[in-house]
Design a protein around this motif. Structure first.
Motif, PDB file in Angstrom:
ATOM      1  N   PHE A  26      66.901  22.721 -70.170  1.00 42.77           N
ATOM      2  CA  PHE A  26      65.945  23.429 -71.007  1.00 42.77           C
ATOM      3  C   PHE A  26      66.282  24.919 -70.970  1.00 42.77           C
ATOM      4  N   ALA A  27      66.577  25.481 -72.130  1.00 39.13           N
ATOM      5  CA  ALA A  27      66.983  26.886 -72.232  1.00 39.13           C
ATOM      6  C   ALA A  27      65.769  27.742 -72.576  1.00 39.13           C
ATOM      7  N   ARG A  28      65.105  28.242 -71.545  1.00 43.25           N
ATOM      8  CA  ARG A  28      63.921  29.086 -71.741  1.00 43.25           C
ATOM      9  C   ARG A  28      64.264  30.439 -72.361  1.00 43.25           C
ATOM     10  N   ASP A  29      65.520  30.867 -72.199  1.00 43.48           N
ATOM     11  CA  ASP A  29      65.935  32.177 -72.693  1.00 43.48           C
ATOM     12  C   ASP A  29      66.160  32.175 -74.210  1.00 43.48           C
ATOM     13  N   ARG A  30      66.109  31.022 -74.843  1.00 43.16           N
ATOM     14  CA  ARG A  30      66.251  30.924 -76.296  1.00 43.16           C
ATOM     15  C   ARG A  30      64.895  31.129 -76.962  1.00 43.16           C
ATOM     16  N   SER A  31      64.935  31.539 -78.199  1.00 44.18           N
ATOM     17  CA  SER A  31      63.692  31.689 -78.954  1.00 44.18           C
ATOM     18  C   SER A  31      63.846  30.958 -80.284  1.00 44.18           C
ATOM     19  N   PRO A  32      63.204  29.822 -80.458  1.00 50.12           N
ATOM     20  CA  PRO A  32      62.310  29.175 -79.489  1.00 50.12           C
ATOM     21  C   PRO A  32      63.111  28.483 -78.379  1.00 50.12           C
ATOM     22  N   ALA A  33      62.455  28.300 -77.252  1.00 52.10           N
ATOM     23  CA  ALA A  33      63.077  27.571 -76.151  1.00 52.10           C
ATOM     24  C   ALA A  33      63.383  26.154 -76.632  1.00 52.10           C
ATOM     25  N   LEU A  34      64.523  25.627 -76.197  1.00 52.24           N
ATOM     26  CA  LEU A  34      64.889  24.273 -76.600  1.00 52.24           C
ATOM     27  C   LEU A  34      65.808  23.655 -75.568  1.00 52.24           C
ATOM     28  N   TRP A  35      66.040  22.361 -75.709  1.00 54.39           N
ATOM     29  CA  TRP A  35      66.920  21.624 -74.811  1.00 54.39           C
ATOM     30  C   TRP A  35      68.346  21.728 -75.326  1.00 54.39           C
ATOM     31  N   LEU A  36      69.279  22.083 -74.453  1.00 49.74           N
ATOM     32  CA  LEU A  36      70.694  22.116 -74.784  1.00 49.74           C
ATOM     33  C   LEU A  36      71.385  20.973 -74.054  1.00 49.74           C
ATOM     34  N   TRP A  37      72.459  20.483 -74.616  1.00 53.07           N
ATOM     35  CA  TRP A  37      73.229  19.428 -73.962  1.00 53.07           C
ATOM     36  C   TRP A  37      74.704  19.633 -74.252  1.00 53.07           C
ATOM     37  N   THR A  38      75.531  19.202 -73.318  1.00 53.47           N
ATOM     38  CA  THR A  38      76.976  19.289 -73.494  1.00 53.47           C
ATOM     39  C   THR A  38      77.673  18.219 -72.661  1.00 53.47           C
ATOM     40  N   ALA A  39      78.768  17.714 -73.198  1.00 54.76           N
ATOM     41  CA  ALA A  39      79.640  16.820 -72.440  1.00 54.76           C
ATOM     42  C   ALA A  39      80.685  17.689 -71.747  1.00 54.76           C
ATOM     43  N   VAL A  40      81.068  17.315 -70.546  1.00 55.97           N
ATOM     44  CA  VAL A  40      82.007  18.132 -69.768  1.00 55.97           C
ATOM     45  C   VAL A  40      83.252  17.335 -69.381  1.00 55.97           C
ATOM     46  N   VAL A  41      83.698  16.482 -70.262  1.00 57.01           N
ATOM     47  CA  VAL A  41      84.877  15.666 -70.017  1.00 57.01           C
ATOM     48  C   VAL A  41      86.108  16.477 -70.408  1.00 57.01           C
ATOM     49  N   ALA A  42      87.178  16.356 -69.625  1.00 54.82           N
ATOM     50  CA  ALA A  42      88.385  17.156 -69.836  1.00 54.82           C
ATOM     51  C   ALA A  42      89.233  16.614 -70.996  1.00 54.82           C
ATOM     52  N   ILE A  43      88.630  16.567 -72.162  1.00 53.53           N
ATOM     53  CA  ILE A  43      89.305  16.193 -73.400  1.00 53.53           C
ATOM     54  C   ILE A  43      88.896  17.244 -74.414  1.00 53.53           C
ATOM     55  N   GLN A  44      89.800  17.628 -75.283  1.00 50.95           N
ATOM     56  CA  GLN A  44      89.478  18.665 -76.260  1.00 50.95           C
ATOM     57  C   GLN A  44      88.261  18.292 -77.089  1.00 50.95           C
ATOM     58  N   ALA A  45      87.476  19.313 -77.408  1.00 44.54           N
ATOM     59  CA  ALA A  45      86.318  19.215 -78.300  1.00 44.54           C
ATOM     60  C   ALA A  45      85.246  18.237 -77.834  1.00 44.54           C
ATOM     61  N   PRO A  46      84.773  18.360 -76.560  1.00 41.53           N
ATOM     62  CA  PRO A  46      83.666  17.495 -76.160  1.00 41.53           C
ATOM     63  C   PRO A  46      82.424  17.848 -76.973  1.00 41.53           C
ATOM     64  N   PRO A  47      81.558  16.868 -77.214  1.00 37.57           N
ATOM     65  CA  PRO A  47      80.368  17.127 -78.029  1.00 37.57           C
ATOM     66  C   PRO A  47      79.348  17.999 -77.305  1.00 37.57           C
ATOM     67  N   PHE A  48      78.567  18.712 -78.091  1.00 42.87           N
ATOM     68  CA  PHE A  48      77.467  19.527 -77.561  1.00 42.87           C
ATOM     69  C   PHE A  48      76.437  19.688 -78.661  1.00 42.87           C
ATOM     70  N   GLY A  49      75.229  20.134 -78.292  1.00 40.30           N
ATOM     71  CA  GLY A  49      74.187  20.325 -79.298  1.00 40.30           C
ATOM     72  C   GLY A  49      72.908  20.837 -78.696  1.00 40.30           C
ATOM     73  N   ASP A  50      71.842  20.759 -79.489  1.00 38.34           N
ATOM     74  CA  ASP A  50      70.530  21.199 -79.021  1.00 38.34           C
ATOM     75  C   ASP A  50      69.459  20.274 -79.570  1.00 38.34           C
ATOM     76  N   ALA A  51      68.262  20.398 -79.022  1.00 37.09           N
ATOM     77  CA  ALA A  51      67.134  19.553 -79.421  1.00 37.09           C
ATOM     78  C   ALA A  51      65.839  20.225 -79.000  1.00 37.09           C
ATOM     79  N   MET A  52      64.744  19.782 -79.572  1.00 35.78           N
ATOM     80  CA  MET A  52      63.440  20.367 -79.258  1.00 35.78           C
ATOM     81  C   MET A  52      62.738  19.659 -78.096  1.00 35.78           C
ATOM     82  N   SER A  53      63.262  18.505 -77.653  1.00 35.02           N
ATOM     83  CA  SER A  53      62.656  17.792 -76.528  1.00 35.02           C
ATOM     84  C   SER A  53      63.750  17.120 -75.704  1.00 35.02           C
ATOM     85  N   LEU A  54      63.424  16.781 -74.470  1.00 30.03           N
ATOM     86  CA  LEU A  54      64.370  16.067 -73.617  1.00 30.03           C
ATOM     87  C   LEU A  54      64.719  14.723 -74.235  1.00 30.03           C
TER      88      LEU A  54
END
Length: 95
Positions: A26-54
């Motif tokens: 949960f990124a409280r420092d964002r306005s509005p605050a929202l949930w961020l997510w990211t994949a951390v697999v060692a392959i180029q271009a892992p997916p990432f994004g944001d959402a308003m809820s967990l």
């Protein structure tokens, strides 16, 4: 299916088939605050994004991860997981 392990109430490590594959927080420092997510697999271009809820973040992560796995295949993912295990092994970097 994804499995979340809480680091605290607003920060989760994401696992798939026993492998750490990402993070949802949960990124409280964002306005509005929202949930961020990211994949951390060692392959180029892992997916990432944001959402308003967990719940939404987990659903978006699942969908993006499923597509990512289809694009890269089990052999490439296995190599990436092996590489990640080697890099993150205990004792590395004085831990």
């Amino acid at each position: 299916m994804l499995r979340l392990r809480a680091l605290d109430a607003d920060d989760y490590i994401v696992f798939d088939d026993g492998h750490m594959i990402g993070r949802i927080w949960f990124a409280r420092d964002r306005s509005p605050a929202l949930w961020l997510w990211t994949a951390v697999v060692a392959i180029q271009a892992p997916p990432f994004g944001d959402a308003m809820s967990l719940k939404e973040a987990e659903a978006k992560f699942q969908s993006a991860w499923d597509s990512f796995k289809q694009r890269h295949g089990p052999e490439e993912l296995a190599r990436a997981f092996e590489q990640m295990t080697h890099v993150n092994r205990p004792g590395r970097f004085g831990r």
